[in-house]
Motif scaffolding. Structure first.
Motif, mmCIF file in Angstrom:
data_model
loop_
_atom_site.group_PDB
_atom_site.id
_atom_site.type_symbol
_atom_site.label_atom_id
_atom_site.label_comp_id
_atom_site.label_asym_id
_atom_site.label_seq_id
_atom_site.Cartn_x
_atom_site.Cartn_y
_atom_site.Cartn_z
ATOM 1 N N VAL A 6 0.880 -1.168 0.000
ATOM 2 C CA VAL A 6 0.000 0.000 0.000
ATOM 3 C C VAL A 6 0.917 1.217 0.000
ATOM 4 O O VAL A 6 1.723 1.404 0.915
ATOM 5 N N ALA A 7 0.836 2.015 -1.071
ATOM 6 C CA ALA A 7 1.709 3.178 -1.199
ATOM 7 C C ALA A 7 0.855 4.439 -1.253
ATOM 8 O O ALA A 7 -0.081 4.528 -2.051
ATOM 9 N N GLY A 8 1.171 5.389 -0.394
ATOM 10 C CA GLY A 8 0.412 6.637 -0.348
ATOM 11 C C GLY A 8 1.160 7.742 -1.069
ATOM 12 O O GLY A 8 2.282 8.089 -0.698
ATOM 13 N N ARG A 39 4.041 -4.356 2.440
ATOM 14 C CA ARG A 39 4.891 -3.174 2.582
ATOM 15 C C ARG A 39 4.006 -1.931 2.607
ATOM 16 O O ARG A 39 3.027 -1.848 1.874
ATOM 17 N N VAL A 40 4.404 -0.978 3.433
ATOM 18 C CA VAL A 40 3.668 0.278 3.532
ATOM 19 C C VAL A 40 4.626 1.410 3.153
ATOM 20 O O VAL A 40 5.710 1.544 3.726
ATOM 21 N N ILE A 41 4.211 2.194 2.181
ATOM 22 C CA ILE A 41 5.091 3.244 1.645
ATOM 23 C C ILE A 41 4.349 4.578 1.657
ATOM 24 O O ILE A 41 3.152 4.618 1.342
ATOM 25 N N VAL A 42 5.047 5.649 2.028
ATOM 26 C CA VAL A 42 4.448 6.988 1.877
ATOM 27 C C VAL A 42 5.374 7.855 1.017
ATOM 28 O O VAL A 42 6.600 7.739 1.079
ATOM 29 N N ALA A 43 4.747 8.733 0.228
ATOM 30 C CA ALA A 43 5.529 9.591 -0.663
ATOM 31 C C ALA A 43 5.163 11.060 -0.447
ATOM 32 O O ALA A 43 4.211 11.566 -1.038
ATOM 33 N N LYS A 60 7.873 0.345 10.267
ATOM 34 C CA LYS A 60 7.305 -0.454 9.170
ATOM 35 C C LYS A 60 6.986 0.384 7.946
ATOM 36 O O LYS A 60 6.498 -0.132 6.952
ATOM 37 N N VAL A 61 7.237 1.685 8.041
ATOM 38 C CA VAL A 61 6.887 2.570 6.926
ATOM 39 C C VAL A 61 8.128 2.907 6.099
ATOM 40 O O VAL A 61 9.167 3.269 6.644
ATOM 41 N N GLU A 62 7.994 2.758 4.788
ATOM 42 C CA GLU A 62 9.088 3.123 3.875
ATOM 43 C C GLU A 62 8.727 4.438 3.181
ATOM 44 O O GLU A 62 7.553 4.780 3.070
ATOM 45 N N VAL A 63 9.745 5.131 2.707
ATOM 46 C CA VAL A 63 9.505 6.467 2.151
ATOM 47 C C VAL A 63 9.955 6.541 0.691
ATOM 48 O O VAL A 63 11.056 6.118 0.338
ATOM 49 N N LYS A 91 14.662 5.431 -0.585
ATOM 50 C CA LYS A 91 15.111 4.252 -1.339
ATOM 51 C C LYS A 91 14.188 3.899 -2.504
ATOM 52 O O LYS A 91 14.427 2.953 -3.243
ATOM 53 N N ILE A 92 13.109 4.666 -2.620
ATOM 54 C CA ILE A 92 12.085 4.347 -3.630
ATOM 55 C C ILE A 92 11.682 5.641 -4.342
ATOM 56 O O ILE A 92 11.625 6.698 -3.715
ATOM 57 N N VAL A 93 11.361 5.528 -5.635
ATOM 58 C CA VAL A 93 10.849 6.708 -6.348
ATOM 59 C C VAL A 93 9.668 6.310 -7.234
ATOM 60 O O VAL A 93 9.697 5.260 -7.879
ATOM 61 N N ILE A 94 8.645 7.137 -7.204
ATOM 62 C CA ILE A 94 7.497 6.951 -8.106
ATOM 63 C C ILE A 94 7.846 7.648 -9.421
ATOM 64 O O ILE A 94 8.250 8.811 -9.419
ATOM 65 N N LEU A 95 7.702 6.951 -10.522
ATOM 66 C CA LEU A 95 7.976 7.569 -11.832
ATOM 67 C C LEU A 95 6.791 7.351 -12.770
ATOM 68 O O LEU A 95 6.131 6.312 -12.713
#
Ligand code: PGA
Length: 252
Positions: A6-8, A39-43, A60-63, A91-95
């Motif tokens: 789940v990515a916000g 995995r839980v991700i926020v952007a 538990k939250v990744e950015v 460590k992550i990027v939305i493209l």
């Protein structure tokens, strides 16, 4: 087993105080939950990335970042590089989000360069694509999605795909309150897995997480996420409220 995610995507919302408090609340609400395969991700926006990443460290939250420039450095006023993102703990990027494609002229060719730059810098990529309403009405949605994936990602070696997450976001469902039906999402996700199998192999296709995005909220998430090829969601509006966002995590 592929990961559920789940990515916000907070888009251009939340100043520094709101960003800190939102991530803090999400972390708190997830504390007692065991997230084995999820995995839980926020952007957040660029300016709030560092603070949010430092709050989320060892939780538990990744950015993720919402975008980045493809060049290493240089005279690109207003832009941010992969290295800069890494240096603040991202460590992550939305493209390829449809808003980047539509309002900021990001073409498939630019996105392919951004994907390369991200992967070279060991950033994981959440790669977005999806058709506009006219494409669906004229029955071109499969063709459009196939060409976006092909042009943005099919130059990669199979081994690079371990750092790719796909996000199918029909543009007509983003921020409109209109969602693709769970059947429409499943149909497209199965198609995507098939074209990845045909290009690479079933190992790559079965390992890649494919998220659905477009007006996902607590009321409809369970049904969408229950579909075989839907591995979670990229969430806009409902990601701005900690209760709603965590409810989405609880929908698996
Ligand atoms: P939405 O946005 O959930 O507000 O429709 C989704 C997205 O743009 O990723």
């Amino acid at each position: 087993m592929r990961k559920q995610i789940v990515a916000g995507n907070w888009k251009m919302n939340n100043d520094i105080d709101a960003s800190k408090s939102l991530v803090k609340n999400i972390i708190k609400k997830l504390k007692k939950k065991s997230l084995k395969n999820t995995r839980v991700i926020v952007a957040p926006t660029f300016v709030n990335l560092q603070k949010v990443a430092s709050k989320a460290k060892k939780t538990k939250v990744e950015v993720a970042a919402q975008n980045m420039h493809q060049a290493k450095s240089g005279a690109f006023t207003g832009e941010v590089s992969a290295e800069m993102l890494k240096s603040v703990g991202v460590k992550i990027v939305i493209l390829g989000h449809s808003e980047r494609r539509e309002y900021f002229g990001e073409t498939d060719a630019i996105l392919a360069e951004k994907v390369n730059a991200a992967l070279e810098n060991k950033l994981e990529v959440i790669f977005c694509f999806g058709e506009v309403l006219e494409d669906r009405k004229s029955d071109n949605h499969f063709k459009v999605v196939e060409s976006q994936i092909k042009n943005g990602l099919f130059h990669l070696e199979a081994s690079a795909w371990k750092n790719i997450v796909l996000a199918y976001e029909p543009v007509w469902a983003i921020g409109t309150g209109e969602t693709a039906s769970p059947e429409q999402a499943q149909e497209m996700h199965a198609f995507i897995r098939k074209i990845v199998t045909d290009k690479y192999n079933s190992d790559v296709a079965e390992s890649v997480s494919i998220l659905y995005g477009g007006s996902v909220k607590p009321a409809n998430a369970k049904e969408i996420f229950s579909k075989e090829d839907v591995d979670g969601g990229l969430i806009g509006g409902a990601a701005l409220n900690a209760d709603d966002f965590v409810a989405l995590v609880n929908s698996f």
